[in-house]
Design a protein around this motif. Structure first.
Motif, PDB file in Angstrom:
ATOM      1  N   TRP A 128      19.219 -77.391 -21.355  1.00 29.75           N
ATOM      2  CA  TRP A 128      20.691 -77.482 -21.424  1.00 29.75           C
ATOM      3  C   TRP A 128      21.314 -76.171 -20.965  1.00 29.75           C
ATOM      4  O   TRP A 128      22.397 -76.136 -20.403  1.00 29.75           O
ATOM      5  CB  TRP A 128      21.087 -77.817 -22.869  1.00 29.75           C
ATOM      6  CG  TRP A 128      22.545 -77.954 -23.143  1.00 29.75           C
ATOM      7  CD1 TRP A 128      23.300 -77.166 -23.969  1.00 29.75           C
ATOM      8  CD2 TRP A 128      23.449 -78.955 -22.639  1.00 29.75           C
ATOM      9  NE1 TRP A 128      24.606 -77.608 -23.998  1.00 29.75           N
ATOM     10  CE2 TRP A 128      24.728 -78.705 -23.193  1.00 29.75           C
ATOM     11  CE3 TRP A 128      23.291 -80.035 -21.762  1.00 29.75           C
ATOM     12  CZ2 TRP A 128      25.844 -79.491 -22.902  1.00 29.75           C
ATOM     13  CZ3 TRP A 128      24.411 -80.816 -21.478  1.00 29.75           C
ATOM     14  CH2 TRP A 128      25.660 -80.541 -22.043  1.00 29.75           C
ATOM     15  N   ASN A 129      20.594 -75.074 -21.205  1.00 34.17           N
ATOM     16  CA  ASN A 129      21.062 -73.758 -20.739  1.00 34.17           C
ATOM     17  C   ASN A 129      20.255 -73.278 -19.533  1.00 34.17           C
ATOM     18  O   ASN A 129      20.025 -72.090 -19.350  1.00 34.17           O
ATOM     19  CB  ASN A 129      20.973 -72.749 -21.893  1.00 34.17           C
ATOM     20  CG  ASN A 129      21.931 -73.115 -23.014  1.00 34.17           C
ATOM     21  OD1 ASN A 129      23.122 -73.294 -22.781  1.00 34.17           O
ATOM     22  ND2 ASN A 129      21.418 -73.271 -24.220  1.00 34.17           N
TER      23      ASN A 129
ATOM     24  N   ARG B 186      27.020 -74.801 -17.445  1.00 32.83           N
ATOM     25  CA  ARG B 186      25.821 -75.604 -17.164  1.00 32.83           C
ATOM     26  C   ARG B 186      25.208 -75.272 -15.805  1.00 32.83           C
ATOM     27  O   ARG B 186      24.952 -76.130 -14.991  1.00 32.83           O
ATOM     28  CB  ARG B 186      26.106 -77.125 -17.220  1.00 32.83           C
ATOM     29  CG  ARG B 186      26.736 -77.642 -18.486  1.00 32.83           C
ATOM     30  CD  ARG B 186      25.713 -77.950 -19.562  1.00 32.83           C
ATOM     31  NE  ARG B 186      25.255 -76.782 -20.286  1.00 32.83           N
ATOM     32  CZ  ARG B 186      25.897 -76.200 -21.310  1.00 32.83           C
ATOM     33  NH1 ARG B 186      27.052 -76.646 -21.715  1.00 32.83           N
ATOM     34  NH2 ARG B 186      25.392 -75.148 -21.903  1.00 32.83           N
TER      35      ARG B 186
END
Length: 401
Positions: A340-341, A386
Motif C-alpha cells: 500500500w506504501n 500511493r
C-alpha cells in the motif's frame, strides 16, 4: 545552454539525470469530496511533503545525480510569446472550456503572472473566485482542476532508449500532465534540437502510462497491460521502436490485474540489480505474457503468447537466473501493508543500489540481506499519493551497463 540527449537503456544503469516535480499548491486544492475525481485516497500535508521531497532530491544529488524540475523546464520552454499563446490555448482546450469569454479571461489571468508562477498556477488549478466568478458552496469550485498527481513524473512520458513515449493518459484528470512534456521536448532550448524521437504520441486513441514501461535491458522492454495501459498502445509503440531504435529486440507485454492495487507494472515489480527484482506476491502465479519481436525482412511484428511464472519468463528473456525478492517477505499482512506504501516501487540509482521509503522496513531489511544498498527516505506525507520513489522520478540519462 548545452544540448541534452535522452539515454535510458536499463532500469539499473548509474543514474545521471532525473526529472522531478516538487509538490506544489495543487496538493492544497484536494478536498475529501473530490479525492476520487483527482485519483487520491488522502490529503498530504504540503509543508512536510515538500520537506520529504527535498530530501529525496538531496539523496539523489548526494549520489551524483543531476536533478531537473518539471515546473522549471516547462517555464523555460514557454518564454516566447507565440509559444506561450499556443501552450495556454492547448491547456485550456484540454480542460474542455468552451465559453469564449472564459477562455479569454483565463488567458489574461495566466498572462498576468511571470512565466514560472504561471506554470505553478496551471498545475495548482484555478478556482472560480480567482477569475472573479462567485463560488456557491454546493457547486464545483474549479474552472481548471488541480493536478495533484504531477509529483509522479514517471507517468506522463517515459524515456526509452534515446526517445520518449509522450503518453496518452487513461483518466481525464491526468491527460493535461503530458502537455508539459510535449512543450519541453518541442521548445526547450536544451531539448528542441536534440532530435528526440517520439515513440508514442499523447493524441493517440489508446492509452499508455509510464508506470507500465520498464527498460529491462538494451534488448528487452517490459510493458504492463494494466488498468491504465491498453495492449493496442503497446503494439503501436513497439512497432515504431523496432523500426527506428536498433537495440531493442523484444517487448514483453505483461497482463496484470486491472485494479487500483496493481495500478501499474512498477507497483508490482521493479528491477534492482542485474538479476534481482522486488515483487508483490500477488503477481507470482502464472502470468500471461505477449512477446513482440520484429521481422526485419517482412517489416512486421511477430506476436507470441507465453505463459509461466514471473521468474521463468524473466530468466528466459534476460538469459540469466533471476531472483525475485518478495515485498514484506511474502507475509500476507506485511506485504499488503507495505505494498500500500509502494514497497515494490524502488528506484535503482545504480546496480544493487536503490532508494526506498523507510516505512517499508521489513522489505528494506530483506533487500539488505541480498546485499542491496538501501537508501531510505521519509515518506509519511509523500506516500499518501500511493506512489514510491520510482513513480516520483523520470530518468532522462543512465550510464550504459
Amino acid at each position: 545552454m548545452h544540448r541534452r540527449d535522452i539515454h535510458v537503456y536499463s532500469e539499473i544503469g548509474k543514474l545521471k539525470t532525473v526529472l522531478l516535480h516538487r509538490p506544489g499548491e495543487e496538493i492544497e486544492n484536494l478536498t475529501p469530496e473530490y479525492l476520487e475525481r483527482l485519483l487520491f485516497d488522502d490529503i498530504p500535508f504540503l509543508k512536510i511533503a515538500r520537506k520529504e521531497h527535498d530530501n529525496f532530491a538531496k539523496v539523489l544529488q548526494d549520489n551524483g545525480v543531476e536533478v531537473l524540475y518539471l515546473e522549471k523546464l516547462a517555464a523555460e520552454a514557454v518564454t516566447n510569446e507565440t509559444v506561450k499563446e499556443e501552450f495556454l490555448s492547448e491547456v485550456i482546450d484540454e480542460c474542455n472550456i468552451k465559453d469564449e469569454k472564459n477562455i479569454n479571461i483565463l488567458k489574461e489571468y495566466f498572462k498576468s503572472f511571470p512565466t514560472k508562477a504561471m506554470i505553478d498556477k496551471i498545475m495548482a488549478g484555478v478556482r472560480k473566485k480567482d477569475i472573479g466568478i462567485k463560488e456557491k458552496y454546493e457547486e464545483y469550485p474549479f474552472v481548471m482542476d488541480p493536478m495533484p498527481n504531477l509529483y509522479f513524473t514517471r507517468d506522463p512520458f517515459a524515456c526509452i532508449g534515446h526517445g520518449i513515449s509522450l503518453n496518452s493518459m487513461r483518466t481525464n484528470t491526468r491527460k493535461r500532465e503530458t502537455i508539459f512534456g510535449k512543450y519541453i521536448f518541442k521548445y526547450h532550448p536544451e531539448f528542441k534540437d536534440s532530435d528526440i524521437p517520439i515513440w508514442y504520441d499523447r493524441s493517440s486513441k489508446y492509452n499508455i502510462e509510464g508506470g507500465d514501461e520498464l527498460v529491462l535491458s538494451k534488448e528487452v522492454l517490459a510493458i504492463g497491460h494494466s488498468q491504465r495501459t491498453d495492449k493496442e498502445a503497446v503494439i503501436d509503440m513497439a512497432k515504431r521502436i523496432f523500426e527506428e531504435e536498433q537495440s531493442f529486440k523484444t517487448v514483453l507485454i505483461f497482463d496484470i490485474p486491472k485494479s487500483r492495487a496493481f495500478m501499474h507494472l512498477d507497483t508490482v515489480f521493479t528491477m534492482i540489480d542485474y538479476d534481482k527484482f522486488t515483487v508483490h506476491p500477488g503477481i507470482e502465479g502464472d502470468l500471461k505474457v505477449t512477446a513482440l519481436t520484429y521481422d526485419e525482412h517482412k517489416k512486421q511484428l511477430i506476436i507470441k503468447e507465453e505463459e509461466g511464472g514471473l521468474e521463468k519468463i524473466l530468466s528466459e528473456h534476460l538469459n540469466k537466473d533471476i531472483t525475485l525478492i518478495r515485498c514484506g517477505g511474502g507475509d500476507n499482512i506485511i506485504a499488503g501493508r507495505e505494498q500500500w506504501n509502494d514497497g515494490s516501487n524502488t528506484l535503482a540509482i545504480a546496480p544493487s543500489k536503490v532508494i526506498t521509503y523507510e516505512r517499508n522496513y521489513v522489505t528494506n531489511e530483506i533487500l539488505d540481506k541480498y546485499n542491496i544498498t538501501v537508501l531510505e527516505i521519509a515518506s509519511s506525507e509523500l506516500s499518501r499519493g500511493r506512489g514510491g520513489p520510482r513513480c516520483m522520478s523520470m530518468p532522462l540519462f543512465r550510464e550504459d551497463l
